[in-house]
Design a protein around this motif. Structure first.
Motif, PDB file in Angstrom:
ATOM      1  N   GLY A   4      25.344  41.715  29.192  1.00 32.20           N
ATOM      2  CA  GLY A   4      25.451  41.872  30.629  1.00 32.20           C
ATOM      3  C   GLY A   4      26.633  41.152  31.255  1.00 32.20           C
ATOM      4  N   LYS A   5      27.497  40.559  30.458  1.00 28.64           N
ATOM      5  CA  LYS A   5      28.687  39.893  30.987  1.00 28.64           C
ATOM      6  C   LYS A   5      29.835  40.906  31.063  1.00 28.64           C
ATOM      7  CE  LYS A   5      27.619  35.314  29.151  1.00 28.64           C
ATOM      8  NZ  LYS A   5      26.640  34.972  30.050  1.00 28.64           N
ATOM      9  N   PHE A   6      30.797  40.615  31.913  1.00 29.94           N
ATOM     10  CA  PHE A   6      31.923  41.511  32.090  1.00 29.94           C
ATOM     11  C   PHE A   6      33.158  40.924  31.416  1.00 29.94           C
ATOM     12  CE2 PHE A   6      35.669  42.858  34.552  1.00 29.94           C
ATOM     13  CZ  PHE A   6      35.609  44.211  34.274  1.00 29.94           C
ATOM     14  N   HIS A   7      33.871  41.757  30.670  1.00 28.11           N
ATOM     15  CA  HIS A   7      35.113  41.363  29.994  1.00 28.11           C
ATOM     16  C   HIS A   7      36.266  42.131  30.638  1.00 28.11           C
ATOM     17  CE1 HIS A   7      37.745  40.009  26.808  1.00 28.11           C
ATOM     18  NE2 HIS A   7      38.126  41.266  26.639  1.00 28.11           N
ATOM     19  N   LEU A   8      37.150  41.398  31.321  1.00 26.76           N
ATOM     20  CA  LEU A   8      38.288  41.992  32.017  1.00 26.76           C
ATOM     21  C   LEU A   8      39.371  42.363  31.015  1.00 26.76           C
ATOM     22  CD1 LEU A   8      39.078  42.521  34.975  1.00 26.76           C
ATOM     23  CD2 LEU A   8      40.138  40.281  35.003  1.00 26.76           C
ATOM     24  N   GLN A   9      39.969  43.549  31.156  1.00 30.19           N
ATOM     25  CA  GLN A   9      40.996  44.005  30.235  1.00 30.19           C
ATOM     26  C   GLN A   9      42.359  44.046  30.911  1.00 30.19           C
ATOM     27  OE1 GLN A   9      39.547  47.784  28.787  1.00 30.19           O
ATOM     28  NE2 GLN A   9      38.497  46.806  27.089  1.00 30.19           N
ATOM     29  N   ILE A  10      43.390  44.120  30.101  1.00 30.54           N
ATOM     30  CA  ILE A  10      44.766  44.114  30.582  1.00 30.54           C
ATOM     31  C   ILE A  10      45.073  45.317  31.466  1.00 30.54           C
ATOM     32  CG2 ILE A  10      45.686  45.254  28.526  1.00 30.54           C
ATOM     33  CD1 ILE A  10      47.378  42.489  30.620  1.00 30.54           C
ATOM     34  N   THR A  11      44.330  46.385  31.334  1.00 34.25           N
ATOM     35  CA  THR A  11      44.586  47.587  32.133  1.00 34.25           C
ATOM     36  C   THR A  11      44.382  47.339  33.627  1.00 34.25           C
ATOM     37  OG1 THR A  11      42.336  48.287  31.616  1.00 34.25           O
ATOM     38  CG2 THR A  11      44.102  49.228  30.290  1.00 34.25           C
ATOM     39  N   ALA A  12      43.699  46.257  33.998  1.00 37.24           N
ATOM     40  CA  ALA A  12      43.471  45.920  35.407  1.00 37.24           C
ATOM     41  C   ALA A  12      44.621  45.122  36.006  1.00 37.24           C
ATOM     42  CB  ALA A  12      42.178  45.127  35.543  1.00 37.24           C
ATOM     43  N   LEU A  13      45.589  44.730  35.206  1.00 38.68           N
ATOM     44  CA  LEU A  13      46.662  43.843  35.668  1.00 38.68           C
ATOM     45  C   LEU A  13      47.450  44.411  36.836  1.00 38.68           C
ATOM     46  CD1 LEU A  13      48.255  41.204  35.222  1.00 38.68           C
ATOM     47  CD2 LEU A  13      49.722  42.487  33.669  1.00 38.68           C
ATOM     48  N   ASP A  14      47.778  45.685  36.800  1.00 38.20           N
ATOM     49  CA  ASP A  14      48.588  46.277  37.872  1.00 38.20           C
ATOM     50  C   ASP A  14      47.889  46.228  39.225  1.00 38.20           C
ATOM     51  OD1 ASP A  14      50.653  46.861  36.152  1.00 38.20           O
ATOM     52  OD2 ASP A  14      49.898  48.870  35.692  1.00 38.20           O
ATOM     53  N   PHE A  15      46.574  46.200  39.239  1.00 37.00           N
ATOM     54  CA  PHE A  15      45.836  46.141  40.491  1.00 37.00           C
ATOM     55  C   PHE A  15      45.528  44.704  40.901  1.00 37.00           C
ATOM     56  CE2 PHE A  15      44.985  50.325  38.751  1.00 37.00           C
ATOM     57  CZ  PHE A  15      45.301  51.114  39.840  1.00 37.00           C
ATOM     58  N   MET A  16      45.473  43.791  39.930  1.00 43.71           N
ATOM     59  CA  MET A  16      45.199  42.381  40.224  1.00 43.71           C
ATOM     60  C   MET A  16      46.445  41.631  40.682  1.00 43.71           C
ATOM     61  SD  MET A  16      42.655  41.326  37.091  1.00 43.71           S
ATOM     62  CE  MET A  16      43.627  39.913  36.837  1.00 43.71           C
ATOM     63  N   ALA A  17      47.589  41.955  40.118  1.00 48.72           N
ATOM     64  CA  ALA A  17      48.815  41.183  40.354  1.00 48.72           C
ATOM     65  C   ALA A  17      49.206  41.072  41.834  1.00 48.72           C
ATOM     66  CB  ALA A  17      49.957  41.757  39.529  1.00 48.72           C
ATOM     67  N   PRO A  18      49.180  42.143  42.628  1.00 45.78           N
ATOM     68  CA  PRO A  18      49.598  41.986  44.028  1.00 45.78           C
ATOM     69  C   PRO A  18      48.665  41.096  44.859  1.00 45.78           C
ATOM     70  CG  PRO A  18      49.508  44.312  43.418  1.00 45.78           C
ATOM     71  CD  PRO A  18      48.908  43.543  42.301  1.00 45.78           C
ATOM     72  N   TYR A  19      47.410  40.957  44.437  1.00 46.46           N
ATOM     73  CA  TYR A  19      46.423  40.219  45.221  1.00 46.46           C
ATOM     74  C   TYR A  19      46.065  38.860  44.618  1.00 46.46           C
ATOM     75  CZ  TYR A  19      45.833  44.940  47.026  1.00 46.46           C
ATOM     76  OH  TYR A  19      46.056  46.179  47.549  1.00 46.46           O
ATOM     77  N   ALA A  20      46.778  38.414  43.604  1.00 54.30           N
ATOM     78  CA  ALA A  20      46.430  37.174  42.892  1.00 54.30           C
ATOM     79  C   ALA A  20      46.509  35.967  43.811  1.00 54.30           C
ATOM     80  CB  ALA A  20      47.348  36.985  41.699  1.00 54.30           C
ATOM     81  N   LYS A  21      45.499  35.089  43.709  1.00 50.73           N
ATOM     82  CA  LYS A  21      45.489  33.851  44.485  1.00 50.73           C
ATOM     83  C   LYS A  21      46.401  32.810  43.855  1.00 50.73           C
ATOM     84  CE  LYS A  21      41.192  32.828  44.191  1.00 50.73           C
ATOM     85  NZ  LYS A  21      39.908  32.171  44.318  1.00 50.73           N
ATOM     86  N   HIS A  22      46.335  32.685  42.543  1.00 49.25           N
ATOM     87  CA  HIS A  22      47.089  31.665  41.826  1.00 49.25           C
ATOM     88  C   HIS A  22      47.969  32.342  40.781  1.00 49.25           C
ATOM     89  CE1 HIS A  22      44.623  28.711  43.803  1.00 49.25           C
ATOM     90  NE2 HIS A  22      43.542  29.358  43.387  1.00 49.25           N
ATOM     91  N   LYS A  23      49.222  31.871  40.694  1.00 49.91           N
ATOM     92  CA  LYS A  23      50.184  32.498  39.794  1.00 49.91           C
ATOM     93  C   LYS A  23      50.909  31.428  38.981  1.00 49.91           C
ATOM     94  CE  LYS A  23      51.030  36.059  43.241  1.00 49.91           C
ATOM     95  NZ  LYS A  23      52.002  36.692  44.117  1.00 49.91           N
ATOM     96  N   ILE A  24      51.343  31.842  37.800  1.00 48.62           N
ATOM     97  CA  ILE A  24      52.171  31.003  36.936  1.00 48.62           C
ATOM     98  C   ILE A  24      53.368  31.844  36.526  1.00 48.62           C
ATOM     99  CG2 ILE A  24      52.323  30.005  34.632  1.00 48.62           C
ATOM    100  CD1 ILE A  24      49.559  28.945  34.915  1.00 48.62           C
ATOM    101  N   TRP A  25      54.562  31.254  36.620  1.00 47.72           N
ATOM    102  CA  TRP A  25      55.775  31.927  36.175  1.00 47.72           C
ATOM    103  C   TRP A  25      56.258  31.249  34.910  1.00 47.72           C
ATOM    104  CZ3 TRP A  25      54.453  31.299  41.209  1.00 47.72           C
ATOM    105  CH2 TRP A  25      54.494  32.434  42.027  1.00 47.72           C
ATOM    106  N   LEU A  26      56.626  32.051  33.921  1.00 47.58           N
ATOM    107  CA  LEU A  26      57.077  31.526  32.637  1.00 47.58           C
ATOM    108  C   LEU A  26      58.589  31.557  32.532  1.00 47.58           C
ATOM    109  CD1 LEU A  26      54.608  33.216  30.135  1.00 47.58           C
ATOM    110  CD2 LEU A  26      54.435  30.984  31.210  1.00 47.58           C
ATOM    111  N   LYS A  27      59.122  30.579  31.807  1.00 51.25           N
ATOM    112  CA  LYS A  27      60.546  30.584  31.476  1.00 51.25           C
ATOM    113  C   LYS A  27      60.787  31.720  30.485  1.00 51.25           C
ATOM    114  CE  LYS A  27      61.100  25.605  31.993  1.00 51.25           C
ATOM    115  NZ  LYS A  27      61.309  24.337  31.284  1.00 51.25           N
ATOM    116  N   PRO A  28      62.009  32.260  30.452  1.00 51.27           N
ATOM    117  CA  PRO A  28      62.285  33.366  29.519  1.00 51.27           C
ATOM    118  C   PRO A  28      61.983  33.029  28.055  1.00 51.27           C
ATOM    119  CG  PRO A  28      64.046  33.179  31.112  1.00 51.27           C
ATOM    120  CD  PRO A  28      63.138  31.998  31.341  1.00 51.27           C
ATOM    121  N   SER A  29      62.138  31.773  27.665  1.00 55.09           N
ATOM    122  CA  SER A  29      61.881  31.389  26.273  1.00 55.09           C
ATOM    123  C   SER A  29      60.389  31.432  25.929  1.00 55.09           C
ATOM    124  CB  SER A  29      62.416  29.984  26.010  1.00 55.09           C
ATOM    125  OG  SER A  29      61.806  29.051  26.886  1.00 55.09           O
ATOM    126  N   ALA A  30      59.512  31.349  26.928  1.00 53.62           N
ATOM    127  CA  ALA A  30      58.064  31.335  26.679  1.00 53.62           C
ATOM    128  C   ALA A  30      57.411  32.701  26.853  1.00 53.62           C
ATOM    129  CB  ALA A  30      57.402  30.333  27.608  1.00 53.62           C
TER     130      ALA A  30
END
Length: 180
Positions: free
Chosen positions: A77-103
């Motif tokens: 009964g638990k929900f597992h979020l998949q990468i396919t939801a990323l395009d809809f989550m990204a514009p509304y994200a509360k918290h974000k992390i930006w990575l350096k190009p090397s990472a």
């Protein structure tokens, strides 16, 4: 294809709200039409209502997919979020992390984010908060959970984990058969 039960809705919205908070309303009430979430074969789909009505004419056995798959419900009964939801989550994200190009490559290969690869992080990110991971060019790469708060990241050792990996765009290649 059916509407979510109360337990499924609670599990789904709890998980989604960790990443986008109260912005779930914006997913459902869009200016380009009315959208809803539907369950089909243990997967939760985000679909336009007119498309959902048309998909109702197809038998469940023959219907493979409709709309965008946000994730799947486990047998417990638990929900597992998949990468396919990323395009809809990204514009509304509360918290974000930006990575350096090397990472970026390490994250896309499925590794956690270390302090040495952290470009920047939104203010007031608390520990164990859901974060969306971006490249320095603002391209969403995936999502995860903050291992350290913003304040702890400032004073952390370069080899310290700052975000736990949960999903990344590399999964489209690595787990192609399991996404749908």
């Amino acid at each position: 294809m059916r509407p979510l039960t109360d337990e499924e809705t609670k599990s789904f919205f709890d998980k989604l709200s960790k990443y986008i908070g109260e912005n779930i309303k914006l997913l459902l009430e869009r200016p380009d039409g009315s959208y809803c979430f539907r369950l089909h074969r243990d997967r939760i789909f985000y679909v336009r209502e007119d498309l959902m009505k048309k998909a109702g004419n197809i038998s469940r056995k023959n219907l493979l997919s409709m709309g965008t798959c946000f994730g799947k419900m486990t047998k417990t009964g638990k929900f597992h979020l998949q990468i396919t939801a990323l395009d809809f989550m990204a514009p509304y994200a509360k918290h974000k992390i930006w990575l350096k190009p090397s990472a970026e490559q390490q994250f896309v290969y499925g590794h956690h984010v270390m302090k040495s690869g952290l470009g920047r992080i939104t203010e007031n990110t608390s520990q164990y908060e859901g974060v969306v991971v971006y490249s320095m060019n603002d391209l969403p790469l995936g999502f995860g959970v903050a291992a350290k708060s913003t304040q702890d990241c400032r004073h952390a050792d370069p080899m310290t984990l700052v975000a736990f990996h949960q999903a990344d765009i590399g999964e489209y290649i690595r787990n192609e058969e399991a996404l749908l």
